[in-house]
Write an enzyme that holds these catalytic residues in place. Structure first.
Site, PDB file in Angstrom:
ATOM      1  N   PHE A  42      91.172-163.525 -39.333  1.00 27.17           N
ATOM      2  CA  PHE A  42      90.088-162.589 -39.667  1.00 27.17           C
ATOM      3  C   PHE A  42      89.616-161.944 -38.368  1.00 27.17           C
ATOM      4  CE2 PHE A  42      85.903-162.345 -42.351  1.00 27.17           C
ATOM      5  CZ  PHE A  42      85.979-160.974 -42.315  1.00 27.17           C
ATOM      6  N   CYS A  96      97.747-180.527 -36.739  1.00 24.36           N
ATOM      7  CA  CYS A  96      96.708-179.606 -36.278  1.00 24.36           C
ATOM      8  C   CYS A  96      95.390-180.342 -36.051  1.00 24.36           C
ATOM      9  CB  CYS A  96      96.515-178.500 -37.311  1.00 24.36           C
ATOM     10  SG  CYS A  96      95.346-177.225 -36.790  1.00 24.36           S
ATOM     11  N   ARG A 137      99.201-167.864 -30.278  1.00 23.89           N
ATOM     12  CA  ARG A 137      98.770-168.194 -31.642  1.00 23.89           C
ATOM     13  C   ARG A 137      97.254-168.382 -31.717  1.00 23.89           C
ATOM     14  NH1 ARG A 137      98.147-172.078 -35.751  1.00 23.89           N
ATOM     15  NH2 ARG A 137      99.336-171.474 -37.604  1.00 23.89           N
TER      16      ARG A 137
END
Length: 500
Positions: free
Chosen positions: A266, A319, A418
């Protein structure tokens, strides 16, 4: 004042599917798992679809050209990782696009000066009994002969016997000319009772072998995902920094679909990337974006022109974004909300933007839940990293075979792009770990089992397609005690060794 969501965010593990009415037609063999990969207008067909709703994650430890070929054979797509040089990534893409189903480059090669010992050593290393003998010992050298297990007897030859004395020479071989179709090659194999057929060019240089055994293998891959030229479909990851050079190179190499690889999508960075692609390529280059976890994030990327949107922050097994930064959302809740936003956007605009659930899958049934909650397809990292086809090492840990698996935000990968939010080109802190996962064998066997579970569960819900599942699914929250109830309980399990 900060905005507070009224409901807690939930994981797939907190839900179960409630069976629906199953008609006599609800059999696994009748289920279609075909699903759109990129956006399309109402009444039209998507430019790209998947035959199974699985794609492999944009990770160093998961998606290279070997994984891409193996997954495309089963009907899914790999997104070859972008945290490498442009030259290396495009080379992987080219290897996938140049791979011709049934035409196998020779990877067991000898020269005339090679010995019987070399033959046995090569067979031990590769497991192949058919070996090409070329003038320079390379895969594309001038073909001089072929060695198979029928050409020598270990008990009658010394280890230093040269290959040229016992190989089947070129003038006694049946070969196909480069450009011969796969069907014609298979006809030659059957007509001449061959196990292997070399394919050579006008200068007698070896290009491929076609094997009898592969004919049956191809019959066992009815879901192969191919482009209009019968080449495997392949995806590639890009970032929001070097897209102006990476995207043209990937397009030239033949990548069918791209995806912006980012932990959080976003952002203006993603808009700028998509804008550049649309300005230079229009809609001819397909690009997914993400990751987002709410309706607002989805709407932003859909309006930017994303061809699909990925959902998920912090739910991957390697993660640690939620631990490090305190951002994210339970994968089930994120999927449910984004799917609702996707459907509303479709009603408003007539444009269907597929969504991809990325992360949070622990058990196979979580895949079915993700689809039932609205995902069009699922991106998996840990799941695929366990297989022979992943690019990592198989190691033995405490007597058990494992595969290495690390996150793109780990110190090992250092994929700072990333997690890029402008500023210095570096990974400021880790958002992933370096780990092991239990080795699971071949992709084909495991994917086949997982897809079988999905199909059977869909039948329990009375659905034969993914859209029908999403319409008919009945989903219930489960309590902590019902999770316990769902597994083996109140019994003493037998030791697996005891049963053998």
């Amino acid at each position: 004042m900060a905005f507070y969501f009224e409901e807690p965010s939930r994981t797939f593990n907190e839900y179960l599917l409630v069976p629906g009415y199953s008609s006599a037609e609800c059999r696994a063999e009748n289920v279609s798992l075909k699903t759109p990969l990129v956006k399309f207008k109402k009444g039209e067909e998507p430019a790209l679809s998947l035959n199974v709703p699985l794609v492999s994650a944009i990770m160093q430890a998961v998606s290279d050209d070997n994984m891409a070929i193996a997954l495309a054979k089963e009907g899914g797509v790999s997104f070859i990782y972008g945290s490498q040089s442009i030259e290396s990534q495009t080379a992987m893409v080219r290897r996938v696009k140049n791979y011709k189903a049934g035409f196998v480059p020779s990877d067991s090669n000898l020269s005339p000066e090679s010995t019987l010992k070399d033959v046995l050593d090569l067979k031990e290393k590769t497991g192949h009994s058919t070996m090409a003998v070329t003038a320079d010992g390379t895969a594309n050298g001038k073909l001089l002969g072929v060695v198979t297990g029928r050409d020598y007897r270990i008990s009658r030859l010394s280890m230093d016997t040269k290959v040229e004395t016992f190989m089947t020479p070129y003038d006694k071989l049946i070969c196909a000319d480069l450009g011969t179709s796969l069907k014609e090659c298979n006809d030659m194999i059957w007509d001449n009772k061959l196990n292997a057929l070399p394919v050579v060019d006008a200068e007698q240089r070896l290009h491929y072998f076609v094997f009898r055994k592969d004919y049956e293998n191809r019959k066992n891959n009815p879901n192969e995902l191919l482009d209009e030229n019968k080449r495997y479909i392949v995806g590639a990851g890009i970032n929001t920094r070097d897209y102006a050079t990476r995207v043209p190179a990937l397009v030239e190499a033949g990548a069918d679909v791209l995806c912006i690889d980012s932990s959080e999508g976003f952002s203006e960075w993603q808009k700028l990337t998509i804008d550049w692609i649309r300005e230079n390529y229009g809609d001819t280059v397909k690009v997914g974006a993400g990751n987002v976890v709410d309706a607002e994030g989805f709407r932003f990327l859909a309006e930017c022109g994303a061809d699909f949107v990925k959902i998920g922050i912090g739910g991957g097994s390697i993660c640690i974004t939620r631990e490090q930064k305190g951002i994210g959302r339970g994968q089930a809740t994120a999927t449910i909300e984004v799917a609702k936003a996707r459907d509303e956007y479709f009603k408003e605009t007539g444009i269907y933007v597929p969504i991809c659930s990325d992360g949070g899958i622990v058990h196979d049934y979580h895949m079915t839940l993700a689809l039932a909650m609205g995902s069009d397809f699922i991106m998996l990292g840990r799941y695929f990293s366990r297989f022979d086809e992943s690019p990592t090492n198989k190691v033995q840990i405490n007597g058990q075979y494992m595969k290495e698996y690390w996150g793109e935000g780990s110190a090992r990968a250092r994929n700072w792009q990333r997690y890029d939010m402008g500023g210095d080109a570096k990974l400021s802190f880790e958002e992933g770990v370096d780990s092991y996962v239990p080795y699971a064998g071949s992709l084909k066997d495991n994917v086949g089992l997982s897809l079988s579970k999905i199909k059977h569960t869909m039948c329990n819900c009375g659905a034969l397609t993914i859209p029908e599942l999403q319409q008919k699914a009945k989903i219930t929250l489960v309590s902590a005690t019902s999770i316990v109830e769902g597994g083996a309980h109140d019994v003493v399990l037998k030791d697996s060794k005891e049963q053998k």
